[in-house]
Design an enzyme around this catalytic site. Structure first.
Site, PDB file in Angstrom:
ATOM      1  N   SER A 132       9.977   6.938 162.958  1.00 44.37           N
ATOM      2  CA  SER A 132       9.730   5.645 163.615  1.00 44.37           C
ATOM      3  C   SER A 132       8.302   5.215 163.324  1.00 44.37           C
ATOM      4  O   SER A 132       7.363   5.965 163.583  1.00 44.37           O
ATOM      5  CB  SER A 132       9.879   5.767 165.131  1.00 44.37           C
ATOM      6  OG  SER A 132      11.165   6.190 165.480  1.00 44.37           O
TER       7      SER A 132
ATOM      8  N   GLU B  55       3.292   3.944 165.845  1.00 44.00           N
ATOM      9  CA  GLU B  55       3.358   5.351 166.252  1.00 44.00           C
ATOM     10  C   GLU B  55       2.671   6.239 165.214  1.00 44.00           C
ATOM     11  O   GLU B  55       2.026   7.224 165.518  1.00 44.00           O
ATOM     12  CB  GLU B  55       4.823   5.788 166.415  1.00 44.00           C
ATOM     13  CG  GLU B  55       4.964   7.190 166.945  1.00 44.00           C
ATOM     14  CD  GLU B  55       6.245   7.864 166.522  1.00 44.00           C
ATOM     15  OE1 GLU B  55       6.229   8.563 165.477  1.00 44.00           O
ATOM     16  OE2 GLU B  55       7.253   7.729 167.234  1.00 44.00           O
TER      17      GLU B  55
ATOM     18  N   ARG C 164       4.956   9.617 173.515  1.00 40.17           N
ATOM     19  CA  ARG C 164       4.298   9.659 172.190  1.00 40.17           C
ATOM     20  C   ARG C 164       2.765   9.636 172.323  1.00 40.17           C
ATOM     21  O   ARG C 164       2.075   9.030 171.496  1.00 40.17           O
ATOM     22  CB  ARG C 164       4.751   8.501 171.298  1.00 40.17           C
ATOM     23  CG  ARG C 164       6.240   8.488 170.965  1.00 40.17           C
ATOM     24  CD  ARG C 164       6.621   9.677 170.087  1.00 40.17           C
ATOM     25  NE  ARG C 164       7.957   9.541 169.547  1.00 40.17           N
ATOM     26  CZ  ARG C 164       9.079   9.922 170.190  1.00 40.17           C
ATOM     27  NH1 ARG C 164       8.999  10.473 171.398  1.00 40.17           N
ATOM     28  NH2 ARG C 164      10.253   9.779 169.627  1.00 40.17           N
TER      29      ARG C 164
HETATM   30  P1  FAD Z   1       0.924  15.388 160.478  1.00 36.76           P
HETATM   31  O1  FAD Z   1       1.605  14.160 159.980  1.00 36.76           O
HETATM   32  O2  FAD Z   1       0.367  16.309 159.473  1.00 36.76           O
HETATM   33  O3  FAD Z   1      -0.240  14.951 161.481  1.00 36.76           O
HETATM   34  C1  FAD Z   1       0.009  14.003 162.501  1.00 36.76           C
HETATM   35  C2  FAD Z   1      -1.307  13.789 163.285  1.00 36.76           C
HETATM   36  O4  FAD Z   1      -1.650  14.987 163.974  1.00 36.76           O
HETATM   37  C3  FAD Z   1      -2.502  13.475 162.382  1.00 36.76           C
HETATM   38  O5  FAD Z   1      -3.349  12.614 163.107  1.00 36.76           O
HETATM   39  C4  FAD Z   1      -3.166  14.829 162.174  1.00 36.76           C
HETATM   40  O6  FAD Z   1      -4.552  14.709 161.908  1.00 36.76           O
HETATM   41  C5  FAD Z   1      -2.904  15.523 163.510  1.00 36.76           C
HETATM   42  N1  FAD Z   1      -2.704  16.964 163.425  1.00 36.76           N
HETATM   43  C6  FAD Z   1      -1.751  17.619 162.713  1.00 36.76           C
HETATM   44  N2  FAD Z   1      -1.819  18.934 162.960  1.00 36.76           N
HETATM   45  C7  FAD Z   1      -2.821  19.128 163.855  1.00 36.76           C
HETATM   46  C8  FAD Z   1      -3.376  20.271 164.476  1.00 36.76           C
HETATM   47  N3  FAD Z   1      -2.909  21.503 164.279  1.00 36.76           N
HETATM   48  N4  FAD Z   1      -4.415  20.079 165.329  1.00 36.76           N
HETATM   49  C9  FAD Z   1      -4.926  18.852 165.569  1.00 36.76           C
HETATM   50  N5  FAD Z   1      -4.431  17.746 164.986  1.00 36.76           N
HETATM   51  C10 FAD Z   1      -3.394  17.874 164.140  1.00 36.76           C
HETATM   52  N6  FAD Z   1       8.645  12.412 165.897  1.00 36.76           N
HETATM   53  C11 FAD Z   1       9.196  12.487 167.127  1.00 36.76           C
HETATM   54  O7  FAD Z   1       8.485  12.613 168.142  1.00 36.76           O
HETATM   55  N7  FAD Z   1      10.557  12.454 167.302  1.00 36.76           N
HETATM   56  C12 FAD Z   1      11.399  12.325 166.275  1.00 36.76           C
HETATM   57  O8  FAD Z   1      12.616  12.296 166.469  1.00 36.76           O
HETATM   58  C13 FAD Z   1      10.865  12.228 164.961  1.00 36.76           C
HETATM   59  N8  FAD Z   1      11.667  12.078 163.888  1.00 36.76           N
HETATM   60  C14 FAD Z   1      11.133  11.978 162.646  1.00 36.76           C
HETATM   61  C15 FAD Z   1      11.990  11.831 161.551  1.00 36.76           C
HETATM   62  C16 FAD Z   1      11.493  11.735 160.263  1.00 36.76           C
HETATM   63  C17 FAD Z   1      12.444  11.569 159.101  1.00 36.76           C
HETATM   64  C18 FAD Z   1      10.084  11.816 160.049  1.00 36.76           C
HETATM   65  C19 FAD Z   1       9.537  11.759 158.654  1.00 36.76           C
HETATM   66  C20 FAD Z   1       9.218  11.956 161.117  1.00 36.76           C
HETATM   67  C21 FAD Z   1       9.738  12.026 162.437  1.00 36.76           C
HETATM   68  N9  FAD Z   1       8.903  12.164 163.565  1.00 36.76           N
HETATM   69  C22 FAD Z   1       9.438  12.277 164.815  1.00 36.76           C
HETATM   70  C23 FAD Z   1       7.432  12.187 163.389  1.00 36.76           C
HETATM   71  C24 FAD Z   1       6.860  13.588 163.023  1.00 36.76           C
HETATM   72  O9  FAD Z   1       7.878  14.448 162.607  1.00 36.76           O
HETATM   73  C25 FAD Z   1       6.137  14.216 164.221  1.00 36.76           C
HETATM   74  O10 FAD Z   1       5.108  13.374 164.675  1.00 36.76           O
HETATM   75  C26 FAD Z   1       5.523  15.580 163.868  1.00 36.76           C
HETATM   76  O11 FAD Z   1       5.075  16.226 165.019  1.00 36.76           O
HETATM   77  C27 FAD Z   1       4.379  15.466 162.866  1.00 36.76           C
HETATM   78  O12 FAD Z   1       4.037  16.770 162.449  1.00 36.76           O
HETATM   79  P2  FAD Z   1       3.187  17.023 161.155  1.00 36.76           P
HETATM   80  O13 FAD Z   1       2.839  18.461 161.107  1.00 36.76           O
HETATM   81  O14 FAD Z   1       3.885  16.482 159.960  1.00 36.76           O
HETATM   82  O15 FAD Z   1       1.889  16.164 161.484  1.00 36.76           O
HETATM   83  N1  EPU Z   2      18.709  -0.368 167.286  1.00 32.96           N
HETATM   84  C1  EPU Z   2      19.051  -1.560 166.702  1.00 32.96           C
HETATM   85  N2  EPU Z   2      18.740  -1.741 165.381  1.00 32.96           N
HETATM   86  C2  EPU Z   2      18.120  -0.787 164.645  1.00 32.96           C
HETATM   87  C3  EPU Z   2      17.783   0.441 165.252  1.00 32.96           C
HETATM   88  C4  EPU Z   2      18.088   0.633 166.592  1.00 32.96           C
HETATM   89  O1  EPU Z   2      19.615  -2.449 167.338  1.00 32.96           O
HETATM   90  O2  EPU Z   2      17.885  -1.036 163.460  1.00 32.96           O
HETATM   91  C5  EPU Z   2      19.077  -0.159 168.697  1.00 32.96           C
HETATM   92  C6  EPU Z   2      20.487   0.427 168.837  1.00 32.96           C
HETATM   93  O3  EPU Z   2      21.163  -0.235 169.862  1.00 32.96           O
HETATM   94  C7  EPU Z   2      20.262   1.841 169.279  1.00 32.96           C
HETATM   95  C8  EPU Z   2      18.912   1.763 169.981  1.00 32.96           C
HETATM   96  O4  EPU Z   2      18.187   0.748 169.301  1.00 32.96           O
HETATM   97  O5  EPU Z   2      21.264   2.244 170.146  1.00 32.96           O
HETATM   98  C9  EPU Z   2      18.144   3.082 169.925  1.00 32.96           C
HETATM   99  O6  EPU Z   2      18.124   3.536 168.575  1.00 32.96           O
HETATM  100  P1  EPU Z   2      18.038   5.097 168.227  1.00 32.96           P
HETATM  101  O7  EPU Z   2      19.006   5.853 169.052  1.00 32.96           O
HETATM  102  O8  EPU Z   2      18.125   5.235 166.751  1.00 32.96           O
HETATM  103  O9  EPU Z   2      16.626   5.523 168.755  1.00 32.96           O
HETATM  104  P2  EPU Z   2      15.207   4.811 168.673  1.00 32.96           P
HETATM  105  O10 EPU Z   2      14.854   4.316 170.028  1.00 32.96           O
HETATM  106  O11 EPU Z   2      15.176   3.812 167.554  1.00 32.96           O
HETATM  107  C10 EPU Z   2      13.863   6.935 169.318  1.00 32.96           C
HETATM  108  C11 EPU Z   2      12.678   7.684 168.802  1.00 32.96           C
HETATM  109  C12 EPU Z   2      13.091   8.597 167.664  1.00 32.96           C
HETATM  110  C13 EPU Z   2      14.117   9.600 168.200  1.00 32.96           C
HETATM  111  C14 EPU Z   2      15.317   8.813 168.730  1.00 32.96           C
HETATM  112  C15 EPU Z   2      16.334   9.707 169.387  1.00 32.96           C
HETATM  113  C16 EPU Z   2      10.724   6.331 169.217  1.00 32.96           C
HETATM  114  C17 EPU Z   2       9.663   5.472 168.654  1.00 32.96           C
HETATM  115  N3  EPU Z   2      11.651   6.762 168.367  1.00 32.96           N
HETATM  116  O12 EPU Z   2      14.287   6.062 168.289  1.00 32.96           O
HETATM  117  O13 EPU Z   2      11.942   9.322 167.238  1.00 32.96           O
HETATM  118  O14 EPU Z   2      14.532  10.486 167.189  1.00 32.96           O
HETATM  119  O15 EPU Z   2      14.884   7.847 169.705  1.00 32.96           O
HETATM  120  O16 EPU Z   2      15.869  10.158 170.605  1.00 32.96           O
HETATM  121  O17 EPU Z   2      10.705   6.617 170.428  1.00 32.96           O
HETATM  122  C18 EPU Z   2      10.075   9.242 165.741  1.00 32.96           C
HETATM  123  O18 EPU Z   2       9.363   9.250 166.752  1.00 32.96           O
HETATM  124  O19 EPU Z   2       9.610   9.241 164.581  1.00 32.96           O
HETATM  125  C19 EPU Z   2      11.530   9.211 165.912  1.00 32.96           C
HETATM  126  C20 EPU Z   2      12.380   9.145 164.890  1.00 32.96           C
END
Ligand code: FAD
Ligand code: EPU
Length: 342
Positions: free
Chosen positions: A238, A334, A164
């Site tokens: 997250s 994050e 991240r």
């Molecule tokens: P924004 O929110 O618009 O911007 C994020 C940051 O990047 C800001 O600081 C912004 O200034 C900067 N930025 C944006 N675009 C640019 C650009 N073109 N050039 C320079 N800077 C820029 N993330 C994960 O890694 N894994 C996940 O599984 C995951 N699951 C998610 C689930 C949900 C329901 C949600 C809401 C979010 C999740 N995220 C996850 C976080 C998010 O989707 C990612 O971080 C994504 O890459 C953000 O993209 P965005 O275009 O919305 O960025």
């Molecule tokens: N867990 C709990 N309680 C909770 C949530 C999770 O006990 O309320 C424990 C469970 O045992 C579970 C483990 O944590 O098995 C891991 O949970 P999960 O698989 O949901 O993944 P995570 O570690 O919570 C990360 C990323 C997610 C990504 C998933 C799948 C980060 C910060 N988050 O979540 O990314 O989608 O793994 O790979 O690394 C994001 O970055 O926004 C994001 C959603």
């Protein structure tokens, strides 16, 4: 065209109703340059680059200029014996890029299905899910240096990707606008299904022959069962990172809590599941006014309606304090916190 006093409510998935003093969308590097060169009388604040707004917490009205990335276009730019090379405009919707590749059987992005946001923001925090990170499929990117008005090419090594993390989130914060990103996608089928519940989900789906589509579908089903849809319940995924701790700290926690969820990283480190730590501190499902800790995934903070950035931030502070007190571990946010004026 630069607009004045624009509500950012439709442009962030936490649905914070704050206003940008100045707002514009660009769809090319030239347009971006023109906007940066435009003198805005009375502008006091900074600039904020926005993609899909799915990883920001907007704390208050933004006094500066919000620039929304609208650079589109996805194309295959080359191929060799092992790989296809695909380039996406920074403003492309991430999941549309994933779909483009799945439809053509280009392998590598399927585990990253359904992550919200844009292609241009994906390298910012080296997005990751289900055993794959952006860096595993990254080829190169082009970014615009805001102050020096020049385009710079970055290889994977230049980006300094980590969990991240990237140079764009740290030492080059707010210096570059990512214009486009290129990916290196495999021809040969290698499926990454050992992570989390993918294998179980594929079994439930009764998949006989593995395919990129099947893996993508399994990932989508798991995500939809765990993560709140921002359209129904605003959030930014997250809110915290999973913390890296010393082996000593892990053993200490493990002695008192044998059920601690942790992954071995190396001889000296473990990564703990922040969701587990937060749940153990009793936060899962807790609501403070309209700010809440999600009832199915404690790592996700949600806005039940009219929470302000401050309400969400204050809740995150309380969570950090209680996890530190109980486990001696300091959680790191994050989500990108955006204050007034940048
Ligand atoms: P924004 O929110 O618009 O911007 C994020 C940051 O990047 C800001 O600081 C912004 O200034 C900067 N930025 C944006 N675009 C640019 C650009 N073109 N050039 C320079 N800077 C820029 N993330 C994960 O890694 N894994 C996940 O599984 C995951 N699951 C998610 C689930 C949900 C329901 C949600 C809401 C979010 C999740 N995220 C996850 C976080 C998010 O989707 C990612 O971080 C994504 O890459 C953000 O993209 P965005 O275009 O919305 O960025
Ligand atoms: N867990 C709990 N309680 C909770 C949530 C999770 O006990 O309320 C424990 C469970 O045992 C579970 C483990 O944590 O098995 C891991 O949970 P999960 O698989 O949901 O993944 P995570 O570690 O919570 C990360 C990323 C997610 C990504 C998933 C799948 C980060 C910060 N988050 O979540 O990314 O989608 O793994 O790979 O690394 C994001 O970055 O926004 C994001 C959603």
């Amino acid at each position: 065209m630069i607009q004045q006093n624009v509500s950012l409510l439709p442009y962030n998935t936490f649905r914070m109703d704050v206003h940008a003093a100045h707002f514009a969308q660009f769809s090319s590097a030239e347009q971006l340059q023109q906007l940066l060169d435009t003198r805005i009388s009375g502008m006091t604040g900074n600039r904020l680059i926005l993609g899909g707004g799915s990883n920001v917490l907007l704390m208050q009205d933004f006094n500066g200029l919000v620039l929304r990335n609208g650079i589109r276009g996805i194309e295959c730019i080359g191929e060799d014996e092992d790989y296809f090379y695909v380039k996406a405009g920074g403003g492309e919707v991430w999941h549309e890029l994933v779909e483009f590749c799945i439809a053509r059987n280009y392998m590598g992005l399927e585990n990253l299905s359904l992550i919200p946001g844009t292609a241009g923001a994906a390298p910012m925090q080296n997005i990751g899910a289900y055993g794959v990170e952006l860096k595993d499929v990254f080829h190169e990117l082009e970014a615009f240096h805001i102050r020096e008005r020049r385009i710079q090419r970055f290889s994977a090594a230049d980006c300094g990707f980590g969990y991240r993390e990237s140079v764009f989130k740290k030492q080059y914060k707010d210096e570059f606008v990512i214009l486009n990103v290129s990916f290196r996608l495999r021809r040969k089928p290698i499926f990454i299904i050992s992570y989390g519940a993918i294998r179980e989900e594929l079994e439930k789906m009764q998949v006989q022959d593995l395919s990129v589509r099947a893996v993508s579908d399994a990932v989508i089903r798991i995500r939809q069962s765990k993560l709140p849809d921002p359209v129904q319940l605003p959030n930014a995924g997250s809110f915290f990172k999973n913390p890296l701790v010393s082996r000593f700290r892990w053993r200490n926690i493990h002695e008192n809590h044998p059920d601690v969820v942790a992954h071995w990283v190396d001889e000296l480190h473990y990564k703990l599941a922040a969701g587990w730590l937060i749940e153990k501190c009793g936060w899962k499902g807790v609501r403070r006014g309209d700010a809440g800790c999600h009832e199915k995934q404690a790592l996700v903070l949600v806005n039940y309606g009219h929470a302000s950035g401050r309400d969400i931030y204050d809740l995150s502070e309380e969570i950090i304090s209680s996890v530190r007190e109980k486990f001696g571990v300091t959680l790191e946010r994050e989500v990108n916190i955006v204050g007034a004026g940048g």
